[in-house]
Design an enzyme around this catalytic site. Structure first.
Site, PDB file in Angstrom:
ATOM      1  N   GLY A   1      44.876  22.261  37.763  1.00 42.89           N
ATOM      2  CA  GLY A   1      45.918  22.772  38.488  1.00 42.89           C
ATOM      3  C   GLY A   1      47.384  22.939  38.993  1.00 42.89           C
TER       4      GLY A   1
ATOM      5  N   GLU B   1      45.841  38.026  32.134  1.00 40.92           N
ATOM      6  CA  GLU B   1      44.447  38.984  32.149  1.00 40.92           C
ATOM      7  C   GLU B   1      43.389  38.153  33.462  1.00 40.92           C
ATOM      8  OE1 GLU B   1      40.315  38.904  32.141  1.00 40.92           O
ATOM      9  OE2 GLU B   1      40.512  38.254  29.846  1.00 40.92           O
TER      10      GLU B   1
ATOM     11  N   CYS C   1      35.044  37.939  32.363  1.00 42.03           N
ATOM     12  CA  CYS C   1      35.227  39.367  33.308  1.00 42.03           C
ATOM     13  C   CYS C   1      34.516  40.925  31.755  1.00 42.03           C
ATOM     14  CB  CYS C   1      37.055  39.399  32.198  1.00 42.03           C
ATOM     15  SG  CYS C   1      37.582  38.874  30.661  1.00 42.03           S
TER      16      CYS C   1
END
Length: 283
Positions: free
Chosen positions: A14, A55, A89
């Site tokens: 990250g 997204e 998702c």
């Protein structure tokens, strides 16, 4: 340009992503993941006005119409929820069922899960939760709902003790009686849990489905084609599937509304999202 000159693979965590997002030479960022991380990316990208395609999370609603074959709908929904242990998702998250058919729907879902999963702990086809953090989060969502009055039905094979923290496996779980104030009513589950909610009529179902911060994908189950299109167009989700469909059409625009993201991928829409247009006028 050859692909080797246009594309570069950078591996990292990250922190690496944060550095790249803030870098002034990077014109655009596409990200698929949690809403929280998407918000962080948007903040970092704001300094250089980067183009973003995000997204993000999806708490995907299903509306089961009063004229639907409930057994068929329940079979699809039960299977779709369990793809990759619910960690997709597009998986259905909560299901709006006509008041008089909630019992039949929940029975059929449990029946399907019982048939599909005679074992869980030793079943290589039953996916573990990705990490301890999310395992504890999902178990916490279930426990919170039950403590606040929801009813829990789980498929736990004989001789197994579930949930199991070591294997990070949570049994297929169906909740009814979920109300505002319960954490699971607001948060994306991303695990093997379905919430069934009764509704009175079409307008009630659409209102309930849209009363949410997320808007990635939706489902409608009905025999009435006119009603299917009317309800689909009323849902505030980036895409809608009628009578099935966890697979997104690769040529269609894909993305979400509200906290489910910004921008679109898929076909020419994705190409346009990553293309800068230049106008040249010759006088």
């Amino acid at each position: 340009l050859p692909i080797s000159a246009a594309l570069h693979l950078v591996q990292g965590d990250g922190r690496t992503g944060a550095v790249l997002t803030a870098h002034r030479e990077i014109a655009g960022v596409v990200f698929t993941g949690s809403t929280r991380t998407g918000q962080d990316i948007m903040r970092r990208a704001a300094g250089n006005l980067k183009r973003l395609t995000l997204e993000l999370g999806g708490k995907n609603p299903v509306i089961v119409d009063v004229d639907t074959d409930v057994a068929k709908a329940a079979k699809f929904i039960a299977d779709a929820r369990m793809v990759n242990g619910g960690q997709v998702c597009l998986c259905p998250d909560y299901v709006f069922v006509p008041e008089g058919k909630v019992g039949e729907f929940t029975d059929k879902v449990i029946e399907r899960w019982t048939q599909n999963f005679p074992t869980v702990l030793t079943n290589n086809q039953y996916t573990s939760t990705i990490n301890n953090k999310n395992y504890e989060r999902i178990v916490g969502l279930i426990d919170d709902a039950v403590e606040l009055g929801a009813t829990k039905r789980q498929v736990i094979p004989a001789g197994e003790v579930l949930p199991d923290a070591l294997a990070r496996k949570i049994p297929p779980t169906l909740l009814t009686g979920v109300k505002a104030g319960m954490k699971i009513e607001e948060d994306e589950v991303f695990g093997p849990v379905i919430v069934a909610i009764p509704f009175e009529d079409e307008d009630d179902a659409v209102t309930l489905a849209n009363d949410n911060d997320f808007g990635l994908h939706g489902y409608v189950w009905t025999r009435d084609g006119e009603r299917a299109m009317r309800v689909a167009k009323s849902l505030r989700t980036g895409s809608v599937a009628i009578n099935g469909g966890t697979q997104q059409n690769p040529d269609a625009p894909f993305g979400g509304f509200k906290m489910s993201g910004v921008g679109r991928d898929g076909g020419r829409y994705g190409l346009e999202a990553y293309t800068e247009l230049q106008a040249i006028t010759w006088l």
